[in-house]
Design a protein around this motif. Sequence first.
Motif, PDB file in Angstrom:
ATOM      1  N   VAL A  30       0.815  -1.214   0.000  1.00  0.00           N
ATOM      2  CA  VAL A  30       0.000   0.000   0.000  1.00  0.00           C
ATOM      3  C   VAL A  30       0.852   1.269   0.000  1.00  0.00           C
ATOM      4  O   VAL A  30       0.582   2.203  -0.753  1.00  0.00           O
ATOM      5  CB  VAL A  30      -0.974  -0.001   1.208  1.00  0.00           C
ATOM      6  CG1 VAL A  30      -1.778   1.284   1.266  1.00  0.00           C
ATOM      7  CG2 VAL A  30      -1.898  -1.208   1.131  1.00  0.00           C
ATOM      8  N   LEU A  31       1.884   1.308   0.837  1.00  0.00           N
ATOM      9  CA  LEU A  31       2.668   2.538   0.983  1.00  0.00           C
ATOM     10  C   LEU A  31       3.965   2.531   0.175  1.00  0.00           C
ATOM     11  O   LEU A  31       4.665   3.545   0.128  1.00  0.00           O
ATOM     12  CB  LEU A  31       2.967   2.801   2.464  1.00  0.00           C
ATOM     13  CG  LEU A  31       1.727   2.947   3.347  1.00  0.00           C
ATOM     14  CD1 LEU A  31       2.132   3.212   4.791  1.00  0.00           C
ATOM     15  CD2 LEU A  31       0.809   4.044   2.834  1.00  0.00           C
ATOM     16  N   GLY A  32       4.305   1.398  -0.430  1.00  0.00           N
ATOM     17  CA  GLY A  32       5.483   1.340  -1.288  1.00  0.00           C
ATOM     18  C   GLY A  32       6.807   1.269  -0.552  1.00  0.00           C
ATOM     19  O   GLY A  32       7.859   1.437  -1.167  1.00  0.00           O
ATOM     20  N   LEU A  33       6.793   0.992   0.754  1.00  0.00           N
ATOM     21  CA  LEU A  33       8.041   0.865   1.501  1.00  0.00           C
ATOM     22  C   LEU A  33       8.714  -0.446   1.134  1.00  0.00           C
ATOM     23  O   LEU A  33       8.057  -1.387   0.674  1.00  0.00           O
ATOM     24  CB  LEU A  33       7.781   0.935   3.004  1.00  0.00           C
ATOM     25  CG  LEU A  33       7.663   2.348   3.581  1.00  0.00           C
ATOM     26  CD1 LEU A  33       6.557   3.156   2.977  1.00  0.00           C
ATOM     27  CD2 LEU A  33       7.494   2.282   5.084  1.00  0.00           C
ATOM     28  N   LYS A  34      10.009  -0.511   1.333  1.00  0.00           N
ATOM     29  CA  LYS A  34      10.777  -1.705   0.987  1.00  0.00           C
ATOM     30  C   LYS A  34      11.185  -2.436   2.259  1.00  0.00           C
ATOM     31  O   LYS A  34      11.657  -1.824   3.219  1.00  0.00           O
ATOM     32  CB  LYS A  34      12.042  -1.334   0.202  1.00  0.00           C
ATOM     33  CG  LYS A  34      11.759  -0.560  -1.079  1.00  0.00           C
ATOM     34  CD  LYS A  34      11.024  -1.414  -2.084  1.00  0.00           C
ATOM     35  CE  LYS A  34      10.780  -0.647  -3.360  1.00  0.00           C
ATOM     36  NZ  LYS A  34       9.498  -0.858  -3.925  1.00  0.00           N
ATOM     37  N   LEU A  35      11.043  -3.744   2.247  1.00  0.00           N
ATOM     38  CA  LEU A  35      11.484  -4.585   3.350  1.00  0.00           C
ATOM     39  C   LEU A  35      13.004  -4.699   3.266  1.00  0.00           C
ATOM     40  O   LEU A  35      13.546  -5.078   2.228  1.00  0.00           O
ATOM     41  CB  LEU A  35      10.826  -5.966   3.245  1.00  0.00           C
ATOM     42  CG  LEU A  35      11.135  -6.973   4.331  1.00  0.00           C
ATOM     43  CD1 LEU A  35      10.639  -6.481   5.693  1.00  0.00           C
ATOM     44  CD2 LEU A  35      10.488  -8.308   3.997  1.00  0.00           C
ATOM     45  N   ARG A  36      13.695  -4.359   4.358  1.00  0.00           N
ATOM     46  CA  ARG A  36      15.169  -4.331   4.359  1.00  0.00           C
ATOM     47  C   ARG A  36      15.772  -5.723   4.268  1.00  0.00           C
ATOM     48  O   ARG A  36      16.732  -5.944   3.539  1.00  0.00           O
ATOM     49  CB  ARG A  36      15.692  -3.629   5.601  1.00  0.00           C
ATOM     50  CG  ARG A  36      17.193  -3.518   5.637  1.00  0.00           C
ATOM     51  CD  ARG A  36      17.670  -2.714   6.840  1.00  0.00           C
ATOM     52  NE  ARG A  36      19.104  -2.623   6.854  1.00  0.00           N
ATOM     53  CZ  ARG A  36      19.894  -3.485   7.484  1.00  0.00           C
ATOM     54  NH1 ARG A  36      19.381  -4.516   8.133  1.00  0.00           N
ATOM     55  NH2 ARG A  36      21.203  -3.328   7.459  1.00  0.00           N
ATOM     56  N   SER A  37      15.245  -6.678   5.020  1.00  0.00           N
ATOM     57  CA  SER A  37      15.792  -8.028   5.037  1.00  0.00           C
ATOM     58  C   SER A  37      14.683  -9.004   5.413  1.00  0.00           C
ATOM     59  O   SER A  37      13.655  -8.595   5.946  1.00  0.00           O
ATOM     60  CB  SER A  37      16.959  -8.125   6.025  1.00  0.00           C
ATOM     61  OG  SER A  37      16.561  -7.691   7.308  1.00  0.00           O
ATOM     62  N   PRO A  38      14.886 -10.282   5.135  1.00  0.00           N
ATOM     63  CA  PRO A  38      13.842 -11.265   5.466  1.00  0.00           C
ATOM     64  C   PRO A  38      13.461 -11.200   6.947  1.00  0.00           C
ATOM     65  O   PRO A  38      14.292 -10.925   7.807  1.00  0.00           O
ATOM     66  CB  PRO A  38      14.492 -12.605   5.118  1.00  0.00           C
ATOM     67  CG  PRO A  38      15.544 -12.269   4.108  1.00  0.00           C
ATOM     68  CD  PRO A  38      16.048 -10.907   4.488  1.00  0.00           C
ATOM     69  N   ILE A  39      12.193 -11.478   7.209  1.00  0.00           N
ATOM     70  CA  ILE A  39      11.677 -11.440   8.579  1.00  0.00           C
ATOM     71  C   ILE A  39      12.036 -12.750   9.271  1.00  0.00           C
ATOM     72  O   ILE A  39      11.776 -13.832   8.739  1.00  0.00           O
ATOM     73  CB  ILE A  39      10.148 -11.243   8.578  1.00  0.00           C
ATOM     74  CG1 ILE A  39       9.800  -9.926   7.878  1.00  0.00           C
ATOM     75  CG2 ILE A  39       9.598 -11.271   9.989  1.00  0.00           C
ATOM     76  CD1 ILE A  39       8.323  -9.771   7.574  1.00  0.00           C
ATOM     77  N   GLU A  40      12.639 -12.631  10.447  1.00  0.00           N
ATOM     78  CA  GLU A  40      12.964 -13.813  11.245  1.00  0.00           C
ATOM     79  C   GLU A  40      11.834 -14.050  12.235  1.00  0.00           C
ATOM     80  O   GLU A  40      11.285 -13.095  12.791  1.00  0.00           O
ATOM     81  CB  GLU A  40      14.274 -13.586  11.995  1.00  0.00           C
ATOM     82  CG  GLU A  40      15.473 -13.386  11.092  1.00  0.00           C
ATOM     83  CD  GLU A  40      16.731 -13.079  11.886  1.00  0.00           C
ATOM     84  OE1 GLU A  40      16.833 -13.525  13.047  1.00  0.00           O
ATOM     85  OE2 GLU A  40      17.601 -12.391  11.338  1.00  0.00           O
ATOM     86  N   PRO A  41      11.469 -15.317  12.471  1.00  0.00           N
ATOM     87  CA  PRO A  41      10.387 -15.616  13.421  1.00  0.00           C
ATOM     88  C   PRO A  41      10.623 -14.963  14.788  1.00  0.00           C
ATOM     89  O   PRO A  41      11.728 -15.002  15.321  1.00  0.00           O
ATOM     90  CB  PRO A  41      10.432 -17.145  13.532  1.00  0.00           C
ATOM     91  CG  PRO A  41      11.063 -17.599  12.254  1.00  0.00           C
ATOM     92  CD  PRO A  41      12.055 -16.534  11.882  1.00  0.00           C
ATOM     93  N   GLY A  42       9.559 -14.331  15.303  1.00  0.00           N
ATOM     94  CA  GLY A  42       9.639 -13.679  16.608  1.00  0.00           C
ATOM     95  C   GLY A  42      10.327 -12.334  16.608  1.00  0.00           C
ATOM     96  O   GLY A  42      10.441 -11.688  17.648  1.00  0.00           O
ATOM     97  N   ARG A  43      10.797 -11.898  15.458  1.00  0.00           N
ATOM     98  CA  ARG A  43      11.512 -10.615  15.353  1.00  0.00           C
ATOM     99  C   ARG A  43      10.655  -9.618  14.572  1.00  0.00           C
ATOM    100  O   ARG A  43       9.637  -9.965  14.009  1.00  0.00           O
ATOM    101  CB  ARG A  43      12.852 -10.812  14.630  1.00  0.00           C
ATOM    102  CG  ARG A  43      13.758 -11.853  15.227  1.00  0.00           C
ATOM    103  CD  ARG A  43      14.502 -11.370  16.401  1.00  0.00           C
ATOM    104  NE  ARG A  43      15.304 -10.221  15.973  1.00  0.00           N
ATOM    105  CZ  ARG A  43      16.216  -9.666  16.715  1.00  0.00           C
ATOM    106  NH1 ARG A  43      16.455 -10.130  17.901  1.00  0.00           N
ATOM    107  NH2 ARG A  43      16.890  -8.630  16.287  1.00  0.00           N
ATOM    108  N   GLY A  44      11.108  -8.409  14.510  1.00  0.00           N
ATOM    109  CA  GLY A  44      10.405  -7.384  13.773  1.00  0.00           C
ATOM    110  C   GLY A  44      10.870  -7.310  12.329  1.00  0.00           C
ATOM    111  O   GLY A  44      11.652  -8.132  11.866  1.00  0.00           O
TER     112      GLY A  44
END
Length: 144
Positions: A30-44
């Motif tokens: 929706v906002l076009g932001l980019k995910l910096r790195s893969p999401i690790e379980p339990g992390r942000g």
Amino acid sequence: MAKKALLKRIECAYLPVKDVAASAEWYERVLGLKLRSPIEPGRGAIMIMDSGQWLFLLPCENGHPLHFMTTGWAENGMPFEMFPICFETDDIRSMYQLLQQSGAWTEETVRDEGGCGLQLNFKDPDGNKFQVWQQPVAAGVPAQ
């Protein structure tokens, strides 16, 4: 002699979310932001804005959305659900349409606040309330 401000700018912000992966997908889609790195379980997740600043999406199971009530914002002194963060955009009307299409809560329309620019309040899927702002339109230049 005036004291120099010791704070320079806001480097990043931390947002409470219930489901990090779902929220990251929404901020990206929706906002076009980019995910910096893969999401690790339990992390942000770290989302990168166009300016390079980061938004951290942090797990908060019980949900405590960012907003607070104030009487210092509305002209009539009535309680107002305040947003703690105001973002800037270059295309508020497209953003409004994307927010509407996503089913997000928004104000009814983009507000033209004259010298304060175009403004819109909205909430993400977790209920975090924000304002988005666009530079005032220069005389003779049509708004986007």
